[in-house]
Design an enzyme around this catalytic site. Structure first.
Site, short mmCIF file in Angstrom:
data_model
loop_
_atom_site.label_atom_id
_atom_site.label_comp_id
_atom_site.label_asym_id
_atom_site.label_seq_id
_atom_site.Cartn_x
_atom_site.Cartn_y
_atom_site.Cartn_z
N GLU A 58 -1.25 -1.30 4.39
CA GLU A 58 -0.01 -1.41 5.18
C GLU A 58 1.02 -0.31 4.88
OE1 GLU A 58 1.38 -5.49 4.97
OE2 GLU A 58 -0.44 -6.22 5.93
N GLU A 110 -7.52 -7.95 6.78
CA GLU A 110 -6.69 -8.94 6.06
C GLU A 110 -6.04 -9.94 6.99
OE1 GLU A 110 -3.82 -7.53 3.00
OE2 GLU A 110 -2.59 -9.23 3.66
#
Ligand SMILES: *[C@@H]1O[C@H](CO)[C@@H](O)[C@H](O)[C@H]1NC(C)=O
Ligand SMILES: *[C@@H]1O[C@H](CO)[C@@H](O)[C@H](O)[C@H]1NC(C)=O
Ligand SMILES: *[C@@H]1O[C@H](CO)[C@@H](O)[C@H](O)[C@H]1NC(C)=O
Ligand SMILES: *[C@@H]1O[C@H](CO)[C@@H](O)[C@H](O)[C@H]1NC(C)=O
Ligand SMILES: *[C@@H]1O[C@H](CO)[C@@H](O)[C@H](O)[C@H]1NC(C)=O
Ligand SMILES: CC(=O)N[C@H]1CO[C@H](CO)[C@@H](O)[C@@H]1O
Length: 509
Positions: free
Chosen positions: A249, A354
């Site tokens: 991220e 994820e």
């Protein structure tokens, strides 16, 4: 013999010959977990019937878990009001890489608190051939928020030679042993790695977390070397890493007050880092087969982030081995961004790396024992992603404690498996079963095949390397539905998908 007894014995013969039933524990509102301990865990063997018959596996809010039945194909549609779906195995889409979860420090720590026998039961229930048969494992490089402390694998400031690089105790105690056991249980398991941040001394903000923390230009080469050292060290431990992401991220650094380990990349800095440093460093290492997956962030960055990376450095394309995405904020960005991305970059697999429940600020209850709704959210996402070119769906922490931790930054969430060290038990949430409805039946290199859609039922179909056809159906509604699947080669499958239930159908081609 009383009729009820006869029915009980009859259903025992049909339904439990290849299974060990769930030991339920109820939490009200149809929420239920299955309880496992050192000597007992529910399992189901995948058993494909002879040609001409099909097998169904059902899980439902009413309490079924992989309840199974063998049935015959029909020549006609039995109920006039059925929803009819047409299957065409000749029309094919993406090849499947697999399903799995993440070997975080928190997962390992939680598993480690159980007896050896119960630890083995968790690994069996995820990776064993009668368990979920996971084939993918994500492994963080150093710590994440799901650790008990922030750390990297070289926290010695100014160590440009990386002479202090070493695996942490967390690698040795909480990751490597469980990854090894997973690989033994399913030798097809592939691991992929992601770093959350470079060591703080390499960063502009000299911290593990926080707003606008980037890699300093003069440490690009050092950081590439750091990542390759991780790959080589794990490989030396007999854990080759199939793919490495360019960082978890990277957009988190643009949000103020994100408390988790993070480091930012823009399309420009990332493509330069890959072309000038990471790509060549991997190619020149003993881990030269490790793929590079880019993005590892939300849908909202597709497809423009990849377009920009290619614009900024046209050489980057040859290094991109896949595009990794997460599921957070899926409700605001439609899956059609995957279709656009696939159209532009048809040779780049899209991997969902994820997902977890309980991460949103409005989800006050981080762990919601037995939540069928959270299982449905997994089911919905997996079907949606697979219908839009996604090749793999990988859960976050394999196991958490009753508070949804431990984590050093208080970012607690839910997990398909919750452990209870006091009683040496663990609890399997509906999220576990949602994933297993795919992972058990759809091995690597299965191909998605065409199945017509209907607004009243969620569906997706595959042709597997074992020459079976697998269809997964999901009824989100409060009424039961009659579904007919028309396979022109075999006939008609008449099946009832009860209210709020999952159903996997499997048969020989
Ligand atoms: C899976 O279950 C079947 C049926 O109970 C059993 O025969 C087989 O040994 C099990 N396999 C493993 C690896 O436990
Ligand atoms: C494990 O659970 C099973 C099924 O509920 C039970 O029969 C058994 O006694 C339990 N074993 C232990 C060690 O508690
Ligand atoms: C490749 O690796 C060798 C030995 O590890 C090193 O001496 C050499 O500089 C590296 N070459 C590049 C282009 O990174
Ligand atoms: C990758 O590395 C191995 C040795 O670790 C070497 O034998 C092989 O030739 C290398 N492959 C490429 C494509 O460089
Ligand atoms: C699947 O079918 C193909 C084509 O008929 C055949 O070549 C292959 O051996 C079969 N695979 C298995 C595992 O039966
Ligand atoms: C609620 C919770 O589990 N918090 C934990 C987060 O992680 C830190 C560090 O391990 C623990 O001290 C907290 O208890």
């Amino acid at each position: 013999m009383a009729t009820a007894q006869m029915i009980a014995i009859f259903s025992l013969l049909i339904f439990t010959s290849h299974a060990q039933d769930c030991i339920p524990r109820y939490y009200g509102d149809g929420n239920m977990v299955c309880v496992c301990n050192s000597t007992y865990c529910d399992f189901v063997e995948v058993d494909v019937p002879d040609k001409g018959k099909f097998r169904t596996y059902k899980s439902s809010q009413s309490g079924e878990r992989f309840k199974t039945e063998i049935r015959d194909f029909d020549t006609e549609i039995k109920n006039e009001n059925s929803i009819v779906l047409h299957l065409n195995v000749e029309k094919t889409y993406q090849s499947i890489l697999g399903f799995g979860g993440a070997f975080t420090d928190a997962a390992g720590l939680n598993i480690n608190k159980l007896s050896k026998e119960t630890q083995e039961m968790i690994l069996q229930t995820y990776f064993g051939s009668n368990g979920s048969r996971y084939s993918l494992g994500r492994v963080p490089i150093g710590g994440t928020d799901f650790s008990t402390r922030p750390y990297t694998l070289d926290d010695t400031p100014g160590d440009t030679e990386l002479s202090s690089f070493s695996l942490a105790n967390e690698d040795k105690n909480y990751k490597i042993p469980y990854m090894k056991r997973a690989l033994e249980l399913n030798p097809e398991t592939k691991f992929f790695a992601a770093s959350w941040t470079a060591p703080p001394w390499m960063k502009t903000n000299n911290d593990y977390t926080g707003f606008l923390g980037f890699l300093k230009r003069r440490y690009y080469k050092t950081y590439a070397k750091y990542l390759v050292k991780f790959l080589e060290t794990y490989k030396n431990n007999e854990l080759p890493i199939y793919a490495i992401s360019t960082g978890n991220e990277p957009a988190d650094v643009f949000a103020p007050l994100v408390p988790i380990n993070d480091m930012g990349w823009t399309p420009l800095t990332l493509s330069n880092f890959i072309v000038e440093h990471l790509g060549p460093a991997i190619a020149n290492s003993s881990s030269n087969e490790t793929l590079i997956w880019v993005l590892d962030d939300q849908r909202i960055f597709l497809p423009w982030y990849i377009i920009d990376m290619n614009k900024d450095n046209s050489e980057v394309d040859k290094y991109i081995g896949g595009i990794a995405v997460h599921w957070y904020a899926d409700n605001v960005i439609p899956p059609t961004v995957f279709d656009q991305t696939h159209k532009l970059y048809p040779d780049k697999p899209i991997i969902m790396t994820e997902a977890c429940s309980g991460s949103e600020v409005w989800e006050i209850q981080k762990v919601k024992m037995g939540s069928w709704h959270r299982g449905e959210n997994y089911m919905f996402s997996i079907i949606e992603d697979l219908n839009h070119w996604v090749t793999a769906w990988v859960d976050w922490n394999l196991a958490l404690d009753k508070k949804g931790g431990p984590n050093w930054s208080k970012n607690n969430v839910d997990s398909p498996i919750i452990v209870n060290p006091e009683t040496d038990e663990f609890y399997k949430n509906p999220m576990y079963y949602a994933l297993a409805h795919f992972s058990k039946f759809i091995p690597r290199e299965s191909i998605r095949v065409d199945l017509t859609t209907d607004d009243n039922i969620k569906s997706v179909a595959f042709s597997t390397p074992e020459n079976t056809t697998v269809v997964v159906l999901f009824n989100q509604d409060e009424e039961s539905k009659n579904i007919v699947i028309v396979d022109p080669n075999q006939g008609r499958i008449n099946t009832e998908v009860s209210r709020r239930s999952f159903q996997t159908i499997i048969y020989q081609q």
